[in-house]
Design a protein around this motif. Structure first.
Motif, PDB file in Angstrom:
ATOM      1  N   GLN A  13     -36.362  31.168   2.696  1.00 48.52           N
ATOM      2  CA  GLN A  13     -35.414  31.468   1.615  1.00 48.52           C
ATOM      3  C   GLN A  13     -34.305  32.435   2.045  1.00 48.52           C
ATOM      4  OE1 GLN A  13     -36.789  32.035  -2.387  1.00 48.52           O
ATOM      5  NE2 GLN A  13     -38.787  31.135  -1.974  1.00 48.52           N
ATOM      6  N   HIS A  29     -30.766  31.625   0.876  1.00 42.29           N
ATOM      7  CA  HIS A  29     -30.599  31.852  -0.569  1.00 42.29           C
ATOM      8  C   HIS A  29     -30.249  33.314  -0.850  1.00 42.29           C
ATOM      9  CE1 HIS A  29     -31.573  32.239  -4.834  1.00 42.29           C
ATOM     10  NE2 HIS A  29     -32.486  33.140  -4.508  1.00 42.29           N
ATOM     11  N   PHE A  30     -31.017  34.230  -0.243  1.00 42.08           N
ATOM     12  CA  PHE A  30     -30.763  35.651  -0.510  1.00 42.08           C
ATOM     13  C   PHE A  30     -29.438  36.100   0.084  1.00 42.08           C
ATOM     14  CE2 PHE A  30     -35.291  35.394  -1.419  1.00 42.08           C
ATOM     15  CZ  PHE A  30     -35.330  36.070  -2.627  1.00 42.08           C
ATOM     16  N   TYR A  75     -36.921  42.130  -1.907  1.00 44.83           N
ATOM     17  CA  TYR A  75     -37.498  40.815  -2.200  1.00 44.83           C
ATOM     18  C   TYR A  75     -38.333  40.365  -1.019  1.00 44.83           C
ATOM     19  CZ  TYR A  75     -33.756  40.617  -5.691  1.00 44.83           C
ATOM     20  OH  TYR A  75     -32.920  40.894  -6.731  1.00 44.83           O
ATOM     21  N   SER A  81     -44.504  36.404  -7.100  1.00 44.63           N
ATOM     22  CA  SER A  81     -43.600  35.520  -7.845  1.00 44.63           C
ATOM     23  C   SER A  81     -43.867  34.018  -7.698  1.00 44.63           C
ATOM     24  CB  SER A  81     -42.139  35.806  -7.417  1.00 44.63           C
ATOM     25  OG  SER A  81     -41.855  37.171  -7.531  1.00 44.63           O
ATOM     26  N   PRO A  82     -45.085  33.589  -8.033  1.00 43.96           N
ATOM     27  CA  PRO A  82     -45.390  32.153  -7.888  1.00 43.96           C
ATOM     28  C   PRO A  82     -44.711  31.310  -8.965  1.00 43.96           C
ATOM     29  CG  PRO A  82     -47.207  33.285  -8.943  1.00 43.96           C
ATOM     30  CD  PRO A  82     -46.217  34.347  -8.562  1.00 43.96           C
ATOM     31  N   ASN A  83     -44.594  30.026  -8.671  1.00 42.56           N
ATOM     32  CA  ASN A  83     -44.133  29.087  -9.688  1.00 42.56           C
ATOM     33  C   ASN A  83     -45.327  28.711 -10.527  1.00 42.56           C
ATOM     34  OD1 ASN A  83     -41.585  29.176  -8.571  1.00 42.56           O
ATOM     35  ND2 ASN A  83     -42.027  27.505  -7.159  1.00 42.56           N
ATOM     36  N   GLU A  90     -38.265  33.934 -14.367  1.00 41.04           N
ATOM     37  CA  GLU A  90     -36.933  33.331 -14.448  1.00 41.04           C
ATOM     38  C   GLU A  90     -36.506  33.101 -15.903  1.00 41.04           C
ATOM     39  OE1 GLU A  90     -35.997  30.181 -11.722  1.00 41.04           O
ATOM     40  OE2 GLU A  90     -37.591  30.788 -10.349  1.00 41.04           O
ATOM     41  N   ASP A 142     -31.206  34.484 -10.278  1.00 37.81           N
ATOM     42  CA  ASP A 142     -31.386  35.655  -9.421  1.00 37.81           C
ATOM     43  C   ASP A 142     -30.220  36.630  -9.551  1.00 37.81           C
ATOM     44  OD1 ASP A 142     -33.789  36.095  -8.142  1.00 37.81           O
ATOM     45  OD2 ASP A 142     -33.444  34.556  -6.627  1.00 37.81           O
ATOM     46  N   HIS A 151     -41.559  37.975 -10.374  1.00 41.28           N
ATOM     47  CA  HIS A 151     -40.460  37.127 -10.873  1.00 41.28           C
ATOM     48  C   HIS A 151     -40.988  35.685 -10.960  1.00 41.28           C
ATOM     49  CE1 HIS A 151     -36.088  36.281 -11.291  1.00 41.28           C
ATOM     50  NE2 HIS A 151     -36.265  35.239 -10.517  1.00 41.28           N
ATOM     51  N   THR A 171     -40.123  37.214   0.503  1.00 41.00           N
ATOM     52  CA  THR A 171     -40.386  35.765   0.465  1.00 41.00           C
ATOM     53  C   THR A 171     -40.457  35.226   1.880  1.00 41.00           C
ATOM     54  OG1 THR A 171     -38.159  34.825   0.642  1.00 41.00           O
ATOM     55  CG2 THR A 171     -38.830  35.584  -1.549  1.00 41.00           C
ATOM     56  N   GLY A 218     -41.822  31.943 -11.424  1.00 38.76           N
ATOM     57  CA  GLY A 218     -41.007  30.732 -11.520  1.00 38.76           C
ATOM     58  C   GLY A 218     -41.473  29.988 -12.771  1.00 38.76           C
ATOM     59  N   ASP A 268     -39.763  42.905  -5.659  1.00 38.98           N
ATOM     60  CA  ASP A 268     -39.962  41.574  -6.230  1.00 38.98           C
ATOM     61  C   ASP A 268     -40.832  40.812  -5.243  1.00 38.98           C
ATOM     62  OD1 ASP A 268     -39.458  38.723  -6.486  1.00 38.98           O
ATOM     63  OD2 ASP A 268     -37.649  39.150  -7.646  1.00 38.98           O
ATOM     64  N   TYR A 302     -31.688  28.390  -9.681  1.00 40.37           N
ATOM     65  CA  TYR A 302     -32.470  29.508  -9.138  1.00 40.37           C
ATOM     66  C   TYR A 302     -31.544  30.681  -8.802  1.00 40.37           C
ATOM     67  CZ  TYR A 302     -35.866  31.539  -5.728  1.00 40.37           C
ATOM     68  OH  TYR A 302     -36.732  32.339  -5.026  1.00 40.37           O
TER      69      TYR A 302
HETATM   70  N1  ARG Z   1     -40.762  31.521  -7.259  1.00 33.65           N
HETATM   71  C1  ARG Z   1     -40.232  31.544  -5.918  1.00 33.65           C
HETATM   72  C2  ARG Z   1     -41.087  30.671  -5.022  1.00 33.65           C
HETATM   73  O1  ARG Z   1     -42.233  30.429  -5.310  1.00 33.65           O
HETATM   74  C3  ARG Z   1     -40.158  32.922  -5.322  1.00 33.65           C
HETATM   75  C4  ARG Z   1     -39.307  33.887  -6.092  1.00 33.65           C
HETATM   76  C5  ARG Z   1     -38.863  35.068  -5.264  1.00 33.65           C
HETATM   77  N2  ARG Z   1     -38.101  35.991  -6.046  1.00 33.65           N
HETATM   78  C6  ARG Z   1     -36.824  35.834  -6.438  1.00 33.65           C
HETATM   79  N3  ARG Z   1     -36.267  36.735  -7.196  1.00 33.65           N
HETATM   80  N4  ARG Z   1     -36.125  34.788  -6.051  1.00 33.65           N
HETATM   81  O2  ARG Z   1     -40.617  30.260  -3.980  1.00 33.65           O
END
Ligand code: ARG
Length: 564
Positions: A336, A339-340, A330, A122-124, A258, A312, A159, A332, A161, A119, A308
């Motif tokens: 983060q 979070h993980f 993952y 994964s941009p928003n 998401e 996940d 993934h 990132t 956002g 993963d 979020y």
């Molecule tokens: N969209 C998130 C961001 O831009 C990153 C996602 C990472 N992947 C995940 N499964 N949480 O920060």
């Protein structure tokens, strides 16, 4: 090289009558930084206590016992408590032959039958790609290539956002101030602009926020008009991201973002509740993690909406069911990490033993010319701009060098983008890195262009070569040649250690080592003008370097440059 080390370890252990095991001996045999006393060195200090002898005595006795008895060893020296081995020319010839004959040299099949989900990126959506996205995209792409190279089945997952209250705001803004035509024409810039405008206007008129919340609730309820607009946002965003992915040579097998998990969330919440993990706290539903020294994982907000982390958790379970992954990785920013750690723990508490197969690969922040980038302060450098500037700068350098390449533009693109990617991958990923133009673009520093340039040098030599059919069985390699063979022989081990550590810099730095060793050789020796066995050996060596550097470039996600 490993096999000769094993052989030496057995011989030494045997000569000591087994007082030290072969494994113990193996663990101290090394390729010395300076090879003037030997190609391999074995310090005897560690054996001193068991053998009750001084290291120089041990070294001298071992030399007497095994010198002359091993075909692979030309000469043994005992110096200052070290036993040093010069390997025989035929050993190096054999190693090179084996490398040259192995089309897949460096690869392995340790991943056969195992699926790894990656993963990354994964941009928003509705936001532009900026420098902050480079790390996850380049490291993730690298890890995907590396796993493929080691025989795993990989699933690259973007993934996206693409869900959350911000889309309610965007829909309100879109309906008030924009149109499909404008979005089509201006792309993500239009979405960014109307979003900024929304924030400004909502300051003056807070009722806009209520409108936005209502719009998002409508989306969640399946309002087709709103969902169609939102799908348009997604399409426009992906259209732009694809250009960047193409430049980077990165591909994905799934774009399940998401939003894909919307209809899978209730089941997760029910499951958490059934398993007794959910606690109501000030209206919100949370999983307490005090016992693990972490703040609680929030599963449902006061208003019942998911977060979020909820998405996940749902995604992890869905992926396990669908891909039966061996690992789910993952990539990132280190920001983060909590979070993980939190939601991996929640999965564990849910009783999923595969929670242990979830891996977070964090990385540090990247600055450009010493400046940290934060989208909140508006200090963003867009990735496209960075690439465009790099390509232009490389083209200019090529012009100055009077390059008359027909496809100069394509080469400038490969080298410009490669310079940025290499810079992002060449340092320990967890450390913060800095991008400085002059350093990253230099053709003779520890840079991407230097690697691509060296690769092109090998390609050009091989293009011009006219092999005369000679073999090189009896060739006696010079020191710079044996050093280069030794460096090449380390490739498979480097691949495996990069895999174990999820660490691109192991391959990036290794590529630099190969370049350095090759360039010493190149400056010391004639290749095309050599004759007979010397020429055959050097061409084979050049071919092996091209193979290894080519694979390193592939793994790092840089284009191979056959000509610069
Ligand atoms: N969209 C998130 C961001 O831009 C990153 C996602 C990472 N992947 C995940 N499964 N949480 O920060």
């Amino acid at each position: 090289m490993d096999s000769v080390k094993n052989m030496l370890a057995l011989a030494v252990s045997g000569a000591l009558g087994g007082a030290v095991t072969a494994d113990e001996v193996l663990s101290v045999i090394e390729v010395p930084a300076d090879t003037k006393n030997g190609d391999l060195a074995m310090p005897c200090f560690r054996f001193s206590r068991v053998l009750r002898k001084a290291p120089p005595v041990i070294a001298a006795e071992l030399k007497a016992a095994i010198d002359g008895s091993l075909a692979e060893v030309k000469e043994i020296n005992a110096v200052d408590g070290y036993l040093n081995f010069f390997l025989s020319p035929s050993f190096y010839v054999d190693v090179l032959k084996r490398i040259a004959a192995d089309e897949g040299f460096g690869s392995s099949d340790i991943g056969k039958g195992k699926t790894v989900c990656l993963d990354f990126s994964s941009p928003n959506i509705a936001k532009r790609f900026h420098v902050g996205h480079l790390g996850t995209t380049a490291i993730g792409g690298f890890l995907k290539n590396l796993h493929d190279f080691c025989g795993f089945t990989t699933v690259g997952i973007n993934h996206l956002g693409d869900w959350g209250t911000q889309f309610g705001k965007l829909i309100v803004a879109f309906k008030k101030w924009s149109s499909p035509e404008r979005v089509d024409e201006r792309g993500i810039s239009e979405l960014v602009d109307i979003y900024v405008r929304f924030s400004a206007e909502a300051e003056k008129d807070p009722s806009l926020n209520d409108e936005a919340r209502a719009a998002f609730t409508e989306m969640e309820r399946g309002n087709e008009e709103y969902l169609a607009i939102w799908r348009g946002f997604k399409e426009i965003s992906l259209r732009e991201y694809m250009k960047t992915y193409e430049l980077l040579g990165v591909t994905f097998d799934s774009y399940n973002g998401e939003s894909f998990y919307n209809d899978k969330m209730d089941a997760v919440v029910d499951e958490l509740r059934d398993k007794g993990l959910l606690v109501i706290d000030d209206g919100a539903s949370i999983v307490r993690l005090d016992d693990y020294n972490m703040p609680p994982a929030i599963i449902l907000k006061k208003d019942g909406s998911t977060l979020y982390a909820t998405r996940d958790i749902a995604a992890a379970i869905w992926r396990k069911n669908n891909y039966d992954f061996y690992k789910c990785i993952y990539v990132t920013s280190a920001g983060q990490s909590l979070h993980f750690a939190q939601y991996f723990k929640v999965l564990e508490l849910m009783g999923y033993d595969w929670a242990a197969d979830m891996v977070h690969v964090p990385y540090g922040t990247m600055s450009v010319n010493g400046e940290k980038l934060a989208s909140r302060t508006g200090n963003v450098i867009l990735l496209d701009d960075l690439f465009a500037e790099a390509i232009a700068k490389v083209e200019k350098i090529m012009e100055e060098k009077n390059s008359d390449l027909a496809d100069r533009r394509a080469v400038a693109e490969a080298v410009g983008v490669g310079a940025i990617v290499f810079n992002a991958l060449a340092n320990n990923r967890i450390k913060d890195s800095n991008f400085v133009w002059e350093e990253a673009l230099s053709f003779d520093g520890n840079t991407g262009p230097y690697v691509q340039y060296t690769y092109a040098r090998t390609a050009s030599i091989l293009r011009k070569a006219e092999p005369d059919g000679a073999g090189y069985d009896g060739y006696v390699p010079e020191k710079d040649e044996t050093a280069l063979v030794t460096t090449l022989a380390a490739f498979p081990a480097k691949v495996l250690s990069a895999l174990a550590d999820y660490e691109p810099c192991i391959i990036a730095r290794y590529a630099l080592d190969v370049c350095a060793a090759y360039n010493v050789f190149y400056h010391n020796r004639t290749i095309l003008k050599a004759e007979g066995e010397a020429k055959a050996f050097r061409l084979a060596l050049t071919g092996a370097v091209k193979h290894v550097l080519g694979k390193c470039l592939d793994l790092l996600g840089m284009k191979r440059t056959e000509e610069i």
